[in-house]
Each structure stands twice: as structure tokens, then as C-alpha cells.
Design a protein around this motif. Structure first.
Motif, PDB file in Angstrom:
ATOM      1  N   GLY A 371      -2.656   0.446 -12.216  1.00  0.00           N
ATOM      2  CA  GLY A 371      -1.366   0.930 -12.014  1.00  0.00           C
ATOM      3  C   GLY A 371      -1.060   0.215 -10.133  1.00  0.00           C
ATOM      4  N   GLU A 372      -2.979   0.023  -9.658  1.00  0.00           N
ATOM      5  CA  GLU A 372      -3.233   0.090  -8.115  1.00  0.00           C
ATOM      6  C   GLU A 372      -4.082  -1.054  -8.021  1.00  0.00           C
ATOM      7  OE1 GLU A 372      -7.240   2.297  -8.364  1.00  0.00           O
ATOM      8  OE2 GLU A 372      -5.674   3.608  -8.610  1.00  0.00           O
ATOM      9  N   SER A 373      -3.822  -1.936  -6.596  1.00  0.00           N
ATOM     10  CA  SER A 373      -4.868  -3.155  -6.394  1.00  0.00           C
ATOM     11  C   SER A 373      -6.344  -2.449  -6.159  1.00  0.00           C
ATOM     12  CB  SER A 373      -3.807  -3.731  -5.103  1.00  0.00           C
ATOM     13  OG  SER A 373      -4.127  -2.697  -3.903  1.00  0.00           O
ATOM     14  N   TRP A 374      -6.666  -1.900  -5.828  1.00  0.00           N
ATOM     15  CA  TRP A 374      -8.349  -0.587  -5.481  1.00  0.00           C
ATOM     16  C   TRP A 374      -8.854  -0.973  -6.451  1.00  0.00           C
ATOM     17  CZ3 TRP A 374     -11.358   2.347  -6.644  1.00  0.00           C
ATOM     18  CH2 TRP A 374     -12.611   2.868  -5.817  1.00  0.00           C
ATOM     19  N   ALA A 375      -9.860  -1.978  -6.284  1.00  0.00           N
ATOM     20  CA  ALA A 375     -11.439  -1.598  -6.448  1.00  0.00           C
ATOM     21  C   ALA A 375     -12.116  -1.124  -5.689  1.00  0.00           C
ATOM     22  CB  ALA A 375     -11.083  -3.403  -6.912  1.00  0.00           C
ATOM     23  N   PRO A 376     -13.758  -0.591  -5.929  1.00  0.00           N
ATOM     24  CA  PRO A 376     -14.351  -0.495  -5.579  1.00  0.00           C
ATOM     25  C   PRO A 376     -15.571  -1.541  -4.767  1.00  0.00           C
ATOM     26  CG  PRO A 376     -14.900   0.309  -7.724  1.00  0.00           C
ATOM     27  CD  PRO A 376     -13.743  -0.450  -7.985  1.00  0.00           C
ATOM     28  N   GLY A 377     -15.112  -1.754  -3.550  1.00  0.00           N
ATOM     29  CA  GLY A 377     -15.501  -2.451  -2.423  1.00  0.00           C
ATOM     30  C   GLY A 377     -14.680  -2.575  -1.710  1.00  0.00           C
ATOM     31  N   LEU A 378     -13.767  -3.083  -1.820  1.00  0.00           N
ATOM     32  CA  LEU A 378     -12.145  -2.877  -1.198  1.00  0.00           C
ATOM     33  C   LEU A 378     -12.028  -2.127  -0.102  1.00  0.00           C
ATOM     34  CD1 LEU A 378     -10.141  -5.328  -4.460  1.00  0.00           C
ATOM     35  CD2 LEU A 378     -11.785  -5.854  -2.128  1.00  0.00           C
ATOM     36  N   ALA A 379     -10.868  -2.008   0.565  1.00  0.00           N
ATOM     37  CA  ALA A 379     -10.315  -0.743   1.359  1.00  0.00           C
ATOM     38  C   ALA A 379      -9.139  -0.431   0.840  1.00  0.00           C
ATOM     39  CB  ALA A 379      -9.821  -1.434   2.952  1.00  0.00           C
ATOM     40  N   LEU A 380      -9.312   1.326   1.040  1.00  0.00           N
ATOM     41  CA  LEU A 380      -8.096   1.628   0.124  1.00  0.00           C
ATOM     42  C   LEU A 380      -7.060   1.478   1.220  1.00  0.00           C
ATOM     43  CD1 LEU A 380     -10.169   5.434  -0.841  1.00  0.00           C
ATOM     44  CD2 LEU A 380      -8.485   3.575  -2.320  1.00  0.00           C
ATOM     45  N   SER A 381      -5.644   0.884   0.272  1.00  0.00           N
ATOM     46  CA  SER A 381      -4.162   1.157   0.478  1.00  0.00           C
ATOM     47  C   SER A 381      -3.425   2.665   0.909  1.00  0.00           C
ATOM     48  CB  SER A 381      -3.857   0.086  -0.372  1.00  0.00           C
ATOM     49  OG  SER A 381      -3.732   0.774  -1.794  1.00  0.00           O
ATOM     50  N   ASP A 382      -2.844   2.413   1.736  1.00  0.00           N
ATOM     51  CA  ASP A 382      -1.891   3.652   1.157  1.00  0.00           C
ATOM     52  C   ASP A 382      -1.315   4.422   0.046  1.00  0.00           C
ATOM     53  OD1 ASP A 382      -2.691   4.308   3.933  1.00  0.00           O
ATOM     54  OD2 ASP A 382      -0.352   3.399   4.521  1.00  0.00           O
ATOM     55  N   TRP A 383      -0.767   3.206  -0.909  1.00  0.00           N
ATOM     56  CA  TRP A 383      -0.432   3.446  -2.162  1.00  0.00           C
ATOM     57  C   TRP A 383      -0.980   3.960  -3.115  1.00  0.00           C
ATOM     58  CZ3 TRP A 383      -0.727   2.615  -7.073  1.00  0.00           C
ATOM     59  CH2 TRP A 383       0.221   2.362  -8.257  1.00  0.00           C
ATOM     60  N   ALA A 384      -2.872   3.621  -3.074  1.00  0.00           N
ATOM     61  CA  ALA A 384      -3.650   4.203  -3.769  1.00  0.00           C
ATOM     62  C   ALA A 384      -4.568   5.127  -3.529  1.00  0.00           C
ATOM     63  CB  ALA A 384      -5.382   2.593  -3.429  1.00  0.00           C
ATOM     64  N   LEU A 385      -4.491   5.421  -2.367  1.00  0.00           N
ATOM     65  CA  LEU A 385      -4.719   7.111  -1.615  1.00  0.00           C
ATOM     66  C   LEU A 385      -3.568   8.333  -2.030  1.00  0.00           C
ATOM     67  CD1 LEU A 385      -5.868   6.671   1.729  1.00  0.00           C
ATOM     68  CD2 LEU A 385      -7.343   7.960  -0.083  1.00  0.00           C
ATOM     69  N   ASN A 386      -1.891   7.084  -2.107  1.00  0.00           N
ATOM     70  CA  ASN A 386      -1.263   8.524  -2.305  1.00  0.00           C
ATOM     71  C   ASN A 386      -0.064   8.585  -3.751  1.00  0.00           C
ATOM     72  OD1 ASN A 386       1.617   9.627  -2.042  1.00  0.00           O
ATOM     73  ND2 ASN A 386       2.514   8.050  -3.273  1.00  0.00           N
ATOM     74  N   ASP A 387      -1.518   7.373  -4.748  1.00  0.00           N
ATOM     75  CA  ASP A 387      -1.253   7.981  -6.137  1.00  0.00           C
ATOM     76  C   ASP A 387      -2.601   9.362  -6.643  1.00  0.00           C
ATOM     77  OD1 ASP A 387      -0.921   6.513  -8.578  1.00  0.00           O
ATOM     78  OD2 ASP A 387      -2.478   6.652  -9.457  1.00  0.00           O
ATOM     79  N   VAL A 388      -3.419   9.332  -5.700  1.00  0.00           N
ATOM     80  CA  VAL A 388      -4.661  10.698  -5.860  1.00  0.00           C
ATOM     81  C   VAL A 388      -4.398  11.578  -5.561  1.00  0.00           C
ATOM     82  CG1 VAL A 388      -6.212   8.728  -7.343  1.00  0.00           C
ATOM     83  CG2 VAL A 388      -6.799  10.168  -4.862  1.00  0.00           C
TER      84      VAL A 388
END
Length: 796
Positions: A371-388
Motif C-alpha cells: 500500500g505504499e511506494s516508500w521503501a527503506p533508503g528512499l525519501a518519505l512521500s506525503d502519502w506514506a507519512l499520512n498513512d501512519v
């Protein structure tokens, strides 16, 4: 049939309220508070069909206005639209073998060079899988065993609604008259063949088309028998008939809500707590709570971009609205894949190797949708931040989670099963655990966030081990990542130590590949070189793997070698090479490395030799909650015996250049929720044994590290100066975080920064001043393996 009639009478005699109560209790036993759905895109490959079902508006006749089949470009355009909308599933639906009825279909297939509709389906599904990464779920109707086998390598799952087990409905005047593919025996044969081929399969019944309740039960029992035999039916749909204008059943009565609820409850009772029971939400848009109250645990596929082509009059619910309605009924909406978690936990059995890489990329540790495009080592997107960080849907916290958190707060040891369950926390339960961990951090170590000014010195990237997760020694060979093989000269090790001291460092952290020519004397000489150059420098070096290898090459015991290392200047050990202490996981990701028990034995020997160490976990590849719980408890138990661990460091798996990921054998690292939860649960599980929980800014980035500091972590680790291992794996977060940046991050969340040494003592003002006034680093010198000054040659 006598048994079926008897069962039907018994169930009919039960008051509906009692039936529903039994069904929901079974559902909760198997699925807890979760109700799942799949975010899908609907691809109607062809609407031509050789059958003439009396209620269907999906099937159409050939028309000069439109081709018989979607073109491959049209298929890919729909799939790409779904990918951009966050879908994971590409649901292919089509009529049964239209070429057997329509010349237009046969002609179109010949023009494409396709022997059959199913061959074209295989071609289209393969293209979608390859081009978009969406997981094909195929609903092409009745199939032979050979046809199912042909489609298995291009699909994550398949499906065929049984609809009814009543041959009576196929007789003249029945809704299935004139539809050879609706013969129950033929459909059951397809479902059985899918089981023989280990295909995760969807089936179900259609209610309200003239069948009796006893016939519904007969169909459910037939599915139960096939599932008992093969274990492959991953979900059973209870779909209510909708009368559609222009069909022969346009004037037929639709089943009412109580009839639908009764059937869902009966399906749950017959099929048991573990089965996934589904009812389409768009066919009962005002009755979500009532359907949940009947025992379902899945809403099926919901598309944010394409209509329900089978029921075009019934729009999909908005996923946010469905989540809210599900929460109002006391349940949590979770996103799944086209293949359910149980089947993804045994991928070698249930998935073709061609489909596994895309499935793993889309999944989290439980086999649900990442459910997210983020993975360790990548910059956090607003979508991933919003999810948590978004407002939780659930109103209440799971009472068992509250009990376990309270138990941990008193310093008691959690058992593995209970701890593993905590790793599955989501929504309000997740927030509760993060807050509980942060409160425990506040009481244990206060509001000070510590960091150490140190330098990483990786003395060689040559290694004879073949760890599947390691990009440091086997990544792409170009200057932006690993670069060429090197084997530092002792002069370069000394120079870097001196430069680090001048820049305020109190520690050098030294690790490298396991060079085939290194001996224990190599490691001893590395320590001596640093101490000769900078006697005050703390040497934090050598994982248990290097210690074990060094002892073996000298023909001495590990305790004896540790004594020699301490005499040569070793101060502490990094707790790396732990990876996962679950033997089953370790056998896959690093089969030729020292075992979990050996890692623990070396660490215990180091602690007895008065050499303290860190402890780590590298997580998010092929492991999961049970492995994580086992690992944390193994660390806790050793700490209780030896007291030698200074801190625990969760290291999220950075996948981008890791061989196991590039070969399609691992996930993309933990999800953001999982990464934060690891820090929170480390605080809870290790409470009373290890005070300091460190977060890796290299892997989490600044924004991710902040989230971890708000969830129980209290340490930012080292400034590093030269970070090469994570960078080789593909991280974007740089090689150094200077003290000023560390302090700004810490103060930005209202905490107090403190520069520490390796053993968590404050450093002198002189060291702080040197760190704050650090000059730019000079270029490093990477000695080639053939250079006479290389470590392997020099010491030999």
C-alpha cells in the motif's frame, strides 16, 4: 442429498439472530477485527460468450461498432490507469470460449495469431504483469486442466463462480438453460483441476436465481469438500442476484437482506472460521453493517478507476467511505492482494516463479498489500507519512494489545506468539503501541537523544560469502554504488582514523567483507594501526562473523581470539551479521554464514571477555512477525545472561541493489508502519534489559528517523563520515550527518541532543568543539587488491 436437506432444515429452524451470532463468532475467531478488500482494475477482455444466462448483461453479441476483443494497447492502458491509482490487482473477466459460437471471435483471434481466447488471455495477462506489475486474477469461465496450467504462470490467482450445484437450473425454463458451461459438474471439475494444480482460487454462489436454500447448502458443501481435498479455495463469494432490464429474469424478485444475511452466515458455518467469505458491497450499498454482522470478512475487489462491468448499474463504494462504515461496525478495513496471505506464506507451492517477484514487491510482511511506494533508503512521500499519522478509523484499542503493553512496561518477558501479534497492529492499535513505547522511553531514559561522532571504515568489499541481501560486495560495479573491489592499505586506515579524530570523532566503526586471504592477524593489525595512530580513539569493530573467521584462521578458540583483540585495542563489537536469528530465514538469506546459535555464542563470549556490543536485526526481506519476535526474545535472553549489549539497532532491509530482491525473492523492505513498529516493540520487548533503541537515519531518512524517535527510539547512531554499505544497497540518504544536522533534527521534535561516546558517556567539550568545527573530508583512497600495500598482501 438427504444430509443436505437435513442440514437445511436444521439451519432453517434456527432463529436468524442465533445463526448470525454463531457466524460472526466464527469469523472473529478466524479473522479478528479485519475486513479485507482488493484494490483492482477491471479488464473486460471480451464480452462475447457462448453461454446465454438469463440474468446476464455482461455478455454481448458481436457488433460492427466494436472489435470482439480489447487490443493489447487498450488492456495495458487500463492496467496502467489502475497502477497509477494504486491498484495491485488486474481482474480479467470475459465470456466463455466465444470463438465456439461467433465467427467474429474466431476471425479476430486468427488475425492476432492466437489459437483461442484463453491463449490471448495468457498473452494479455503476461503483458500486464511485465509492464505494470499488477497481479492478474483471471475469471475466464470453465477450463480444462491443460488450460489452467497454461494460465498459471501469468496469474496470481484465478476464479470461477460455481453459482449453483443444481442441475435443475440447467433444464428448459431454468436460468442456465442453453448455457453448457453452467453445468455444475463441469464447473466443479474446473475447480477441482485448479486444486490439483495448486492455484489459489475464488468461487462462490449466486443466490436468488430460482435455487432453493437446500441447493445453496449443497453448493457450499461441494466447495467445502473440494477445499478439504486441495486447500486451494481462498475465498467464497455470496452474491445476490440483481434483476436487470432486458434479461429474461428482469421481473424476478431479488433476494432480500435477511435472505442474503442468512446465506452468508450459513456459508461461514459450513466453511469455517478460516475461510474468506465475501459479499460485493456495491450490490448492498446501504447494508454494510448488516453484512459484517452476518459473518463476512472480505468486500472483494473494488476499483477506483473502472466500473463493475458485470453489474454496471451498481457503482463501487468509495474506499474511504467503506473504511469508515467498516470501522463504525467495529472492524478495520485492510487492503489485500489478489492472492490471500495464507497462500503467499507458501509461495513455492501456490505461485509460479514468474509471478512471485511482483507479488512480493506488492506485499507487506503479513502477505497483505504493502500500500505504499516508500521503501527503506528512499525519501518519505506525503502519502506514506499520512498513512501512519492520519486519524485512526477504529474507536477502540484491542484489549489484548493493551494487556501485552502493560505487561512489557513492568519488565516482564512477552511470549513469542503474543509479541508476534503486536507486530500486526494497525490503525489505533499501532498508534497505541507507538505511544506506549514512547512513554516507556520517557520514563526509562528521558528526553535526551544521543548520537556519536564516528567514522565508518570499511577496509575491504571483497567477500567470499554469498549473502542474498548484500549489495556491498556484489552490487552493480560502478562508481555511484559499490565501485571496484578494494582492500585498504594500513596507511589509509590510519589516515582515516587521524582525520576522524581531528573532526571530533571518538569512535571508528570498522567492518568489511570476509576477504578469503584475511586471517585473525589481519584484524589484530587493523586494531593496532588505529591505536598507534590515535591512542584515544575507541575501536568499535568486527562482527561475530569476522571474530569467528579470525579465530578459525589462527587455530584458536573464540574466547582466546577475543582476548587478543582486546589487547590489540578493540573496545566494543558491532552487533551486525545477526541479520535474522530465525534459522529458517537465515537458511535462505545467508546460508553459508555462521548460524544463529553461533552468532549468539560469539556475542556471549565477547561479553564475558568484557567487550560490550550492539545488537541488530536486519528485517523486511522474507521474514515476518514470528521471526521478528523470535529475534527480539533471543537478544533479550542473552542480555539477561550477560548484560553486554549497549543498544538495539533495527536495520530495515534496503532492497534496491540486493541480489535476493533483484532476483525476485524478497520484498522491498519493511513498510513504514512495520519499520516504526520494530522500534516501538523493541522498546517494549527489551524493557528492563536494554535501555537504548537506535534508529538508522541512513535507512529511514530524517523524516523516518523522527517518526521512530516518537515511537520509543532514543538514539540517532553515528555521524558516520563515510557510509558505504547502505549506499551500495541503494539508499538515498547520504554518507554523513554532521553534528549540527543531528542536533537540528533532535531539537525539531522537542528533545535534547547529546553527543556521547560508544559506551553512552558524555564527551568532553573539546571533542564537541572539534566536531562542530570539522573541516571537509579529504578524498578516500581505495587500495586495489593487487597493490603491494593492500591489507591482504601487507599482513601476509
Amino acid at each position: 442429498m438427504t444430509h443436505t436437506l437435513s442440514l437445511a432444515r436444521d439451519l432453517e429452524q434456527l432463529p436468524l439472530a442465533e445463526l448470525l451470532a454463531e457466524a460472526t463468532a466464527l469469523r472473529d475467531q478466524g479473522h479478528g477485527r479485519r475486513i479485507s478488500y482488493s484494490r483492482k482494475v477491471f479488464i473486460p477482455l471480451t464480452k462475447l460468450c457462448r453461454d446465454v444466462c438469463h440474468y446476464c448483461t455482461f455478455a454481448e453479441r458481436p457488433s460492427k461498432k466494436r472489435p470482439p476483443y480489447l487490443s493489447l494497447d487498450e488492456v495495458l492502458a487500463i492496467a496502467e490507469q489502475g497502477r497509477r491509482a494504486g491498484c495491485n490487482e488486474a481482474l480479467f473477466t470475459l465470456g466463455d470460449k466465444p470463438e465456439d459460437r461467433y465467427n467474429a471471435a474466431r476471425t479476430a483471434l486468427d488475425a492476432m495469431g492466437m489459437p483461442s481466447t484463453l491463449h490471448y488471455l495468457a498473452h494479455a495477462a503476461s503483458a500486464v504483469l511485465e509492464k505494470t506489475g499488477l497481479l492478474p486474477h483471471l475469471n475466464p469461465g470453465v477450463m480444462t486442466r491443460d488450460e489452467l496450467a497454461m494460465l498459471r504462470p501469468v496469474s496470481a490467482s484465478m476464479g470461477l463462480m460455481l453459482e449453483s450445484a443444481s442441475a435443475r437450473l440447467c433444464q428448459r425454463g431454468g436460468p442456465h438453460f442453453g448455457s453448457p458451461d453452467k453445468d455444475p459438474a463441469v464447473r466443479l471439475a474446473t475447480i477441482a483441476a485448479a486444486g490439483e494444480l495448486a492455484i489459489p482460487f475464488t468461487s462462490g454462489i449466486l443466490i436468488g436465481i430460482g435455487e432453493t436454500r437446500a441447493e445453496r447448502i449443497e453448493a457450499l458443501l461441494a466447495l467445502a469438500e473440494l477445499h478439504a481435498r486441495h486447500g486451494h479455495i481462498q475465498e467464497v463469494i455470496v452474491q445476490n442476484f440483481r434483476a436487470k432490464p432486458g434479461t429474461k429474469l428482469a421481473g424476478a424478485a431479488e433476494p432480500d437482506l435477511d435472505d442474503l444475511r442468512w446465506t452468508i452466515a450459513v456459508a461461514r458455518i459450513i466453511l469455517g472460521p478460516e475461510m474468506n467469505i465475501q459479499a460485493p458491497p456495491n450490490l448492498s450499498p446501504d447494508s454494510y453493517a448488516a453484512l459484517i454482522g452476518a459473518g463476512l470478512n472480505d468486500w472483494g475487489g473494488i476499483s477506483p478507476v473502472t466500473p463493475d462491468h458485470v453489474n454496471p448499474e451498481a457503482p463501487w463504494p468509495q474506499i474511504e467511505a467503506l473504511a469508515c462504515a467498516t470501522a463504525d461496525a467495529g472492524h478495520l478495513l485492510v487492503e489485500r492482494l489478489a492472492i490471500y496471505p495464507r497462500y503467499l506464506s507458501q509461495p513455492a507451492h501456490w505461485l509460479d516463479p514468474a509471478v512471485l517477484p511482483a507479488t512480493l514487491r506488492a506485499s507487506d510482511s503479513e502477505g497483505l498489500a504493502r500500500g505504499e511506494s516508500w521503501a527503506p533508503g528512499l525519501a518519505l512521500s506525503d502519502w506514506a507519512l499520512n498513512d501512519v499519522t492520519r486519524r485512526p478509523y477504529l474507536a477502540e484499542i484491542d484489549s489484548s494489545i493493551q494487556r501485552q503493553a502493560a505487561k512489557a512496561a513492568t519488565g516482564q518477558r512477552l511470549d513469542q506468539a503474543a509479541l508476534a501479534k503486536l507486530f500486526t497492529a494497525r490503525d489505533r492499535d499501532f498508534r497505541f503501541l507507538c505511544d506506549a513505547a514512547d512513554e516507556l522511553r520517557r520514563h526509562s531514559v528521558g528526553d535526551t537523544v544521543r548520537y556519536v561522532v564516528n567514522r565508518n571504515i570499511n577496509y575491504t568489499n571483497i567477500c567470499y560469502f554469498r549473502c542474498g541481501f548484500c549489495a556491498f560486495s556484489k552490487g552493480k560495479t560502478h562508481e555511484a554504488l559499490r565501485g571496484k573491489p578494494y582492500d585498504l592499505a594500513l596507511e589509509e586506515v590510519s589516515r582515516r582514523a587521524i582525520e576522524a579524530w581531528e573532526r571530533g570523532a571518538t569512535e571508528v566503526c570498522m567492518q568489511g567483507g570476509i576477504h578469503p586471504e584475511y586471517t585473525g592477524e589481519t584484524y589484530l593489525e587493523i586494531c593496532r594501526a588505529v591505536k598507534r595512530a590515535v591512542p584515544q580513539m575507541h575501536v568499535h569493530a568486527f562482527s561475530p562473523l569476522e571474530v569467528s573467521q579470525g579465530a578459525r584462521t589462527l587455530g584458536i578458540s573464540v574466547p582466546d581470539f577475543l582476548d587478543r583483540l582486546r589487547e590489540a585495542g578493540l573496545g566494543t563489537l558491532p552487533g551486525t551479521a545477526a541479520e535474522s536469528l530465525d534459522p529458517a530465514v537465515r537458511a535462505v538469506i545467508c546460508p553459508d554464514k555462521l548460524g544463529a546459535d553461533e552468532w549468539l555464542e560469539v556475542m556471549e563470549a565477547a561479553h564475558h571477555a568484557r567487550l560490550r556490543s550492539t545488537a541488530t536485526i536486519m528485517f523486511g526481506h522474507i521474514d515476518g512477525p514470528e521471526s521478528w519476535a523470535l529475534h527480539l526474545l533471543a537478544i533479550r535472553d542473552l542480555q539477561q545472561r550477560s548484560g553486554g549489549f549497549t543498544e538495539f539497532v533495527p536495520l530495515p532491509f534496503v532492497a534496491m541493489e540486493a541480489p535476493i530482491f533483484l532476483k525476485g525473492g524478497a520484498r522491498r523492505g519493511p513498510s513504514l508502519r512495520e519499520a516504526i513498529l520494530m522500534h516501538a516493540l523493541a522498546r517494549l520487548a527489551l524493557h528492563g534489559q536494554i535501555d537504548h533503541i537506535q534508529t538508522s537515519w541512513v535507512k529511514m531518512g530524517n523524516a523516518g528517523a523522527e517518526l521512530c524517535l516518537r515511537a520509543g527510539a532514543n538514539d540517532l547512531g553515528g555521524t558516520l563520515m563515510n557510509e558505504s554499505i547502505s549506499r551500495a544497497a541503494g539508499t538515498q540518504h547520504g554518507q554523513e550527518m554532521p553534528p549540527a544536522a543531528m542536533q537540528a533534527l533532535i531539537q525539531g521534535i522537542g528533545r535534547v541532543p547529546m553527543q556521547r561516546d560508544t559506551l553512552y558517556r558524555p564527551v568532553t567539550k573539546q571533542r564537541q568543539a572539534a566536531a562542530e568545527a570539522a573541516a571537509d573530508l579529504l578524498p578516500v583512497v581505495l587500495t586495489s587488491p593487487g597493490d603491494p600495500k593492500a591489507l591482504a598482501r601487507h599482513i601476509a
